[in-house]
Design an enzyme around this catalytic site. Structure first.
Site, short mmCIF file in Angstrom:
data_model
loop_
_atom_site.label_atom_id
_atom_site.label_comp_id
_atom_site.label_asym_id
_atom_site.label_seq_id
_atom_site.Cartn_x
_atom_site.Cartn_y
_atom_site.Cartn_z
N GLU A 110 -5.23 -7.71 -3.77
CA GLU A 110 -4.84 -8.18 -5.09
C GLU A 110 -4.89 -7.06 -6.13
O GLU A 110 -4.01 -6.98 -7.01
CB GLU A 110 -5.74 -9.34 -5.53
N ARG B 124 -1.38 -5.82 -7.96
CA ARG B 124 -1.32 -6.15 -9.39
C ARG B 124 -1.63 -4.94 -10.27
O ARG B 124 -0.88 -4.64 -11.20
CB ARG B 124 -2.28 -7.30 -9.72
N ASP C 98 2.64 -13.85 5.06
CA ASP C 98 3.97 -13.76 4.46
C ASP C 98 4.44 -12.34 4.15
O ASP C 98 5.49 -11.89 4.61
CB ASP C 98 4.02 -14.62 3.19
N GLU D 214 8.21 -17.30 -6.16
CA GLU D 214 8.98 -16.97 -4.96
C GLU D 214 10.41 -17.49 -4.97
O GLU D 214 11.35 -16.77 -4.59
CB GLU D 214 8.24 -17.46 -3.71
#
Length: 670
Positions: free
Chosen positions: A301, A305, A434, A570
């Site tokens: 993360e 980010r 994913d 998404e």
């Protein structure tokens, strides 16, 4: 006789003896060369030995100086003559060296760039391209100005690439392999580009004043700007400098304590042209963003980010502040890779320089360890420090040869001690797996389509999806991506999977199999229906598809635990790719519907937007009092790009988005 002698006067005589030459009149002074030589020689012989030595030394010294001067002048005149010829050639060739895709946004400029690397670039100043402006108008935040001759670097590199490609044509024609519709050149190295190559591939600096005029902002884009400003107002008023806004309680929540929302939104503000907001945020980064804190952060993360956001903002603005901050956080994340298997731990203490797995397991998720590569590779390219790229590339090479895959599909977990997949037999394109598939393709694109192992893994995985995970629902026969658990198919699809249509379209745009675009078109229809068939017009986190027709039933079913909406990006992300590559206006219309429903059900009057717990209840969607940082970093950014008709607004032949929607430059233009 004696008397005669005594009486006569005395006379004196001088006797001179003449040799035969003098007598003949040839030996006297006559100013002839022969006489002068003999005279000089006599004078030379009259000198002392010391005097003669000094004179000889002076003559020798002058002779040496003369030879050196002659050689130097000769090279100078030769160089001038060659330069004159080169000037004539350059005048004829430069008009043909224009790049296919001129840069759109002001690119960064490294202060330590060696100007001497490209001496030929000073020969002629190329014609200026049409002007364009991106980002906040008149924002005086740029990298140090470099020599103007560097403006032709991109032209020269394109010319060099053309020559190299011409040399490879014959070899390529003999060695191209078709792998499931993808063209792979086996003669190219599967190793990542070396640091020297990456130095040459750095994006060329383009001054804002040298760019073309932007396409006017339309009403839908203005609506996105208004939505962003409303969200930013709530963050500024109630959560400034903190990770996430809690808009209902007018407070904030902390995850890492590093201003996640602010950093995530930096490049969005630049792209939307929000000058004042960007300048305020920059001041906070300069004065208040400190990474020397005793805090555990999640490697994945914080990479996508924070590191991704800083690198992207550096590239768009050219402001070296963001690169320096990126170096700092990048170095502090490196202890995560100190594991027996080189598979990184999930958590890092960026103040203490220690790392560890979660408390309940020694596993990391596959998506997390394989979705940090774009950022660390780019950090190596900018800094010249190979340790970042080597660490993440080693992870990809390890996963490439790892057993436990199912036709290219990977399990969700990997052990940091053994380096082996765990929880085998479960395959999904949703949470925990994913972005592994997304980054296979995007790393291949980022590196100039040279790393064939990445392409092979991506193509095999898509074939695995087709074989094992694709099904069609009833009654509308929507194509969806389910999950496989120990041989049993589940008709469950996360909203996260809606990244896939955009990724497939991006691959097709970059020359992969045409049927990838067809699959993308069917899947984006499904993702849209995940919104359209719900009462609020907003998608739940997870849906289950009906495989058998039932009277009165829609294609999707929503379980109570899955009906929340987190303002995820998404579907909008894929709509952006689909519109950019097809020009079909329906994708813009679908995105407009989603934005209106966000405004209708998630907007908080005092500022900000909130996640909701129940997408099936329009009268009471049950707000959760949390605005995720990716709403500003991803969702609204993709909305703005979707509604734009300017294909050069983040040109997809020049930039690749990380999984948090932060655009990073492609090393070699496609």
């Amino acid at each position: 006789s004696s008397a005669a002698a005594a009486g006569s006067p005395r006379r004196d005589f001088i006797s001179v003896t003449l040799g035969p030459e003098e007598a003949a009149g040839v030996g006297g002074y006559n100013n002839s060369k022969a006489w002068r030589r003999r005279s000089c020689w006599r004078k030379w012989k009259q000198l002392s030995r010391l005097q003669r030595s000094v004179i000889l030394f002076l003559f020798a010294f002058l002779a040496v100086c003369g030879v050196i001067s002659y050689t130097s002048m000769g090279e100078t005149w030769k160089s001038i003559a060659n330069k004159s010829l080169d000037d004539q050639r350059t005048e004829q060739e430069i008009p043909r060296l224009k790049p296919a895709n001129p840069a759109v946004l002001p690119a960064p400029q490294k202060a330590d760039t060696k100007h001497g690397d490209y001496p030929e670039l000073s020969l002629q100043k190329p014609p200026k391209p049409p002007r364009v402006r991106r980002g906040p108008s008149n924002l005086q935040i740029k990298a140090p100005r470099r020599d103007t001759r560097l403006k032709t670097r991109h032209d020269t590199m394109r010319a060099v690439e053309e020559l190299v490609e011409a040399d490879k044509v014959e070899k390529t024609e003999k060695s191209i392999i078709s792998w499931r519709g993808a063209v792979i050149e086996p003669d190219q190295s599967t190793e990542p580009p070396s640091s020297k190559i990456m130095e040459l591939e750095k994006p060329s600096p383009v001054e804002p004043e040298d760019q073309k005029e932007p396409v006017p902002i339309n009403e839908r884009q203005l609506a996105v700007i208004e939505a962003f400003r409303h969200a930013w107002k709530g963050y500024k008023d109630f959560a400034w400098g903190h990770d996430e806004l809690k808009p209902l309680s007018k407070s904030y929540s902390e995850w890492f304590g590093l201003g996640l929302t602010l950093i995530d939104a930096l490049d969005t503000m630049w792209i939307l042209g929000l000058k004042e907001e960007f300048e305020e945020a920059r001041k906070w980064v300069a004065n208040d963003l400190v990474f020397d804190k005793n805090v555990d952060v999640n490697l994945f993360e914080s990479t996508i980010r924070i590191l991704g956001g800083l690198l992207s903002t550096y590239h768009l603005s050219g402001d070296s502040l963001f690169l320096e901050k990126a170096k700092d956080i990048g170095n502090r994340l490196m202890p995560a890779f100190k594991t027996p298997s080189k598979i990184p731990y999930s958590d890092v203490n960026i103040g203490r320089g220690t790392a560890h797995p979660p408390r309940w397991t020694s596993d990391s998720t596959v998506a997390e360890v394989t979705s940090i590569q774009l950022e660390f590779r780019e950090l190596s390219r900018l800094t010249g420090d190979e340790k970042f790229r080597k660490a993440v590339d080693e992870v990809m090479k390890h996963v490439h040869i790892l057993s436990g895959k199912n036709d290219g599909l990977v399990p969700m977990f990997i052990n940091t001690n053994s380096g082996q997949f765990t929880h085998l037999g479960v395959y999904t394109l949703g949470a925990r797996a994913d972005s592994y598939y997304e980054y296979l393709l995007k790393q291949w694109i980022q590196g100039g389509k040279k790393e064939n192992e990445l392409l092979e893994d991506y193509m095999r995985a898509i074939e695995g999806v087709k074989k094992h995970l694709l099904q069609r629902s009833e009654p509308k026969k929507l194509t969806f991506v389910g999950e496989l658990a120990h041989g049993h198919f589940s008709a469950k699809m996360d909203h996260l999977v809606c990244f896939l249509p955009g990724t497939l379209a991006l691959g097709a745009h970059n020359g992969l199999a045409a049927d990838h675009m067809k699959l993308a078109e069917t899947l984006i229809e499904t993702c849209y229906q995940m919104y359209a068939q719900v009462e609020t017009g907003l998608s739940p986190e997870i849906v289950h598809f009906n495989l058998h027709a039932q009277k009165g039933h829609k294609d999707i079913e929503i379980k109570p635990a899955d009906r929340h909406n987190l303002l995820r990006p998404e579907t909008v992300e894929s709509l952006f790719y689909m519109y950019r590559f097809t020009g079909d206006k329906k994708y813009q219309d679908w995105g407009w519907e989603i934005l209106q429903n966000f405004n209708r059900y998630t907007r908080v009057p005092t500022g900000g937007y909130t996640s909701i717990n129940n997408v099936q209840n329009p009268s009471n969607p049950e707000p959760r009092d949390k605005m995720e940082s990716f709403f500003l970093g991803e969702t609204l950014k993709y909305m703005f790009l979707l509604f734009s008709d300017d294909i050069d607004l983040i040109n997809l032949d020049k930039y690749v988005f990380n999984t948090e929607a932060h655009p990073l430059p492609i090393w070699v233009p496609a």
